[in-house]
Write an enzyme that holds these catalytic residues in place. Structure first.
Site, PDB file in Angstrom:
ATOM      1  CG  ASP A 120      -7.003  -2.309   9.376  1.00 59.45           C
ATOM      2  OD1 ASP A 120      -8.060  -1.653   9.274  1.00 59.45           O
ATOM      3  OD2 ASP A 120      -6.544  -2.980   8.453  1.00 59.45           O
ATOM      4  CG  ASN A 178      -1.685  -1.734   2.625  1.00 58.73           C
ATOM      5  OD1 ASN A 178      -1.794  -1.955   1.413  1.00 58.73           O
ATOM      6  ND2 ASN A 178      -2.387  -2.399   3.535  1.00 58.73           N
ATOM      7  CE1 TYR A 231      -8.487   3.431  -4.379  1.00 57.07           C
ATOM      8  CE2 TYR A 231      -8.090   3.014  -6.711  1.00 57.07           C
ATOM      9  CZ  TYR A 231      -7.865   2.699  -5.388  1.00 57.07           C
ATOM     10  OH  TYR A 231      -7.021   1.656  -5.055  1.00 57.07           O
ATOM     11  CE  LYS A 280      -5.161   4.160  -3.514  1.00 60.02           C
ATOM     12  NZ  LYS A 280      -4.482   3.745  -2.272  1.00 60.02           N
ATOM     13  CB  THR A 297      -7.427  -7.681  -1.511  1.00 55.33           C
ATOM     14  OG1 THR A 297      -8.089  -6.580  -2.140  1.00 55.33           O
ATOM     15  CG2 THR A 297      -5.995  -7.772  -1.993  1.00 55.33           C
TER      16      THR A 297
HETATM   17  N1  LIG Z   1      -6.927  -4.879  -4.054  1.00 52.27           N
HETATM   18  C1  LIG Z   1      -6.696  -4.202  -5.153  1.00 52.27           C
HETATM   19  O1  LIG Z   1      -7.100  -4.623  -6.214  1.00 52.27           O
HETATM   20  C2  LIG Z   1      -5.923  -2.910  -5.097  1.00 52.27           C
HETATM   21  C3  LIG Z   1      -5.437  -2.402  -6.300  1.00 52.27           C
HETATM   22  C4  LIG Z   1      -4.705  -1.219  -6.275  1.00 52.27           C
HETATM   23  C5  LIG Z   1      -4.448  -0.591  -5.087  1.00 52.27           C
HETATM   24  N2  LIG Z   1      -4.931  -1.109  -3.924  1.00 52.27           N
HETATM   25  C6  LIG Z   1      -4.614  -0.400  -2.689  1.00 52.27           C
HETATM   26  O2  LIG Z   1      -3.999  -1.299  -1.799  1.00 52.27           O
HETATM   27  C7  LIG Z   1      -4.247  -0.895  -0.464  1.00 52.27           C
HETATM   28  C8  LIG Z   1      -4.733  -2.087   0.339  1.00 52.27           C
HETATM   29  O3  LIG Z   1      -5.897  -2.555  -0.269  1.00 52.27           O
HETATM   30  P1  LIG Z   1      -6.472  -4.039  -0.091  1.00 52.27           P
HETATM   31  O4  LIG Z   1      -6.828  -4.508  -1.434  1.00 52.27           O
HETATM   32  O5  LIG Z   1      -5.604  -4.851   0.781  1.00 52.27           O
HETATM   33  O6  LIG Z   1      -7.853  -3.646   0.593  1.00 52.27           O
HETATM   34  P2  LIG Z   1      -8.547  -4.182   1.897  1.00 52.27           P
HETATM   35  O7  LIG Z   1      -9.888  -3.540   1.934  1.00 52.27           O
HETATM   36  O8  LIG Z   1      -8.462  -5.663   1.949  1.00 52.27           O
HETATM   37  O9  LIG Z   1      -7.614  -3.569   3.031  1.00 52.27           O
HETATM   38  C9  LIG Z   1      -7.568  -2.192   3.305  1.00 52.27           C
HETATM   39  C10 LIG Z   1      -7.408  -2.028   4.806  1.00 52.27           C
HETATM   40  O10 LIG Z   1      -7.375  -0.619   5.102  1.00 52.27           O
HETATM   41  C11 LIG Z   1      -8.147  -0.419   6.274  1.00 52.27           C
HETATM   42  N3  LIG Z   1      -8.668   0.930   6.321  1.00 52.27           N
HETATM   43  C12 LIG Z   1      -9.642   1.479   5.549  1.00 52.27           C
HETATM   44  N4  LIG Z   1      -9.883   2.735   5.926  1.00 52.27           N
HETATM   45  C13 LIG Z   1      -9.063   3.001   6.984  1.00 52.27           C
HETATM   46  C14 LIG Z   1      -8.861   4.122   7.808  1.00 52.27           C
HETATM   47  N5  LIG Z   1      -9.577   5.261   7.648  1.00 52.27           N
HETATM   48  N6  LIG Z   1      -7.932   4.044   8.786  1.00 52.27           N
HETATM   49  C15 LIG Z   1      -7.217   2.926   8.968  1.00 52.27           C
HETATM   50  N7  LIG Z   1      -7.361   1.813   8.207  1.00 52.27           N
HETATM   51  C16 LIG Z   1      -8.273   1.853   7.229  1.00 52.27           C
HETATM   52  C17 LIG Z   1      -9.282  -1.431   6.184  1.00 52.27           C
HETATM   53  O11 LIG Z   1      -9.856  -1.680   7.460  1.00 52.27           O
HETATM   54  C18 LIG Z   1      -8.597  -2.632   5.568  1.00 52.27           C
HETATM   55  O12 LIG Z   1      -8.147  -3.565   6.514  1.00 52.27           O
HETATM   56  C19 LIG Z   1      -5.260   0.257  -0.542  1.00 52.27           C
HETATM   57  O13 LIG Z   1      -4.579   1.483  -0.391  1.00 52.27           O
HETATM   58  C20 LIG Z   1      -5.823   0.113  -1.942  1.00 52.27           C
HETATM   59  O14 LIG Z   1      -6.290   1.345  -2.465  1.00 52.27           O
HETATM   60  C21 LIG Z   1      -5.667  -2.257  -3.904  1.00 52.27           C
END
Ligand SMILES: NC(=O)c1ccc[n+]([C@@H]2O[C@H](COP(=O)([O-])OP(=O)(O)OC[C@H]3O[C@@H](n4cnc5c(N)ncnc54)[C@H](O)[C@@H]3O)[C@@H](O)[C@H]2O)c1
Length: 258
Positions: A37, A87, A158, A162, A193
């Site tokens: 991360d 992720n 976004y 995706k 989240t």
């Molecule tokens: N939470 C939702 O509702 C949701 C829905 C659909 C998809 N997603 C996808 O799920 C994945 C995880 O999301 P989440 O909800 O756990 O979000 P989150 O923000 O809690 O976690 C995302 C993590 O990615 C890390 N990150 C961001 N940019 C980065 C980079 N350049 N290099 C390395 N790490 C990086 C952040 O530090 C964070 O810890 C993402 O790809 C997001 O697009 C989330």
């Protein structure tokens, strides 16, 4: 609980909402982990919590070298790479397409789309080599979004990133179908989240009203719980899902069925 004992998992975005839950699941299920991360301190704390079977490598997923280092760490630290969960991701503020700043669009594509490309570019050859050497198969789970399979108004870039992840997933799945690697995309709708919480807080001054507007589009009329998303992630990663490749798995309360 699925059994991942003896397996090695690379997991990016490890200290985020899905990442932490996935890290704990895989660790409890017996896997060794290479966690990554952006920020070293929370990452180190998570690795410490999980004990000796987790290594932490902080870095930016939009730098291709990081993905190479993660694969090297899996091979040198644990001698194998079975599963990669790509992720890490970011979302942009709600805006119509013409009002989305170019700089923001570039950053979203760099992290959400190219980050997954760099990751698979490093992971696939190592996984294929191991399949050739040992006959053991591997799995990649790319965390896309339901915005990777349907349009997302006010989140166009976004959604484009995706959709791109889904395109990478399907293409790599076909390329590697007989080379021992399954590649699938997990496509959740909004789940509780930090990403979703921060997004809702920015989207509207009244957080509850913003959440209510969001769930209107979801047949089940609620957000996903993190564990419901992890259940899908585990299904795609599980070696038992050995004939599942090139798929998107929507964990979305029926949103994409409408
Ligand atoms: N939470 C939702 O509702 C949701 C829905 C659909 C998809 N997603 C996808 O799920 C994945 C995880 O999301 P989440 O909800 O756990 O979000 P989150 O923000 O809690 O976690 C995302 C993590 O990615 C890390 N990150 C961001 N940019 C980065 C980079 N350049 N290099 C390395 N790490 C990086 C952040 O530090 C964070 O810890 C993402 O790809 C997001 O697009 C989330």
């Amino acid at each position: 609980m699925a059994d991942f004992s003896g397996r090695t998992v690379i997991l990016t975005g490890a200290t985020g909402g899905f990442g932490r839950a996935a890290a704990r699941y895989f660790s409890n299920a017996g896997a060794s982990l290479v966690l990554s991360d952006l920020h070293p301190d929370p990452l180190g704390e998570l690795a410490e919590e999980l004990g000796g079977k987790a290594r932490a490598i902080a870095g930016d997923i939009s730098e291709p070298e990081l993905s190479e280092r993660l694969v090297e760490a899996a091979m040198s630290g644990f001698g194998r790479l079975d599963i990669a969960v790509n992720n890490a991701g970011i979302v942009h503020d709600l805006a119509r397409l013409p009002e989305t700043p170019v700089k923001v669009a570039r950053q979203i594509i760099d992290v959400d789309l190219l980050g997954v490309f760099y990751a698979m570019r490093a992971q696939l050859p190592a996984m294929e080599q191991r399949f050739r050497d040992t006959g053991e198969t591997a799995a990649i789970v790319n965390v896309a979004s339901v915005a990777g399979v349907v349009g997302a108004p006010m989140l166009s870039v976004y959604a484009a990133a995706k959709h791109g992840v889904v395109g990478l997933t399907k293409s790599a799945a076909i390329e590697y179908a007989r080379r021992g690697v399954r590649v699938n995309a997990l496509c959740p709708s909004f789940a509780r989240t930090p990403m979703a919480t921060e997004f809702l807080e920015k989207a509207d001054k009244d957080r509850d009203a913003a959440e209510a507007a969001l769930v209107q589009a979801i047949p089940m009329r609620r957000l996903a719980e993190v564990d419901e998303v992890i259940a899908g992630l585990v299904f795609l990663a599980d070696p038992a899902s050995s004939f599942v490749t090139g798929q998107t798995l929507q964990i979305d309360g029926g949103l994409s069925a409408a």
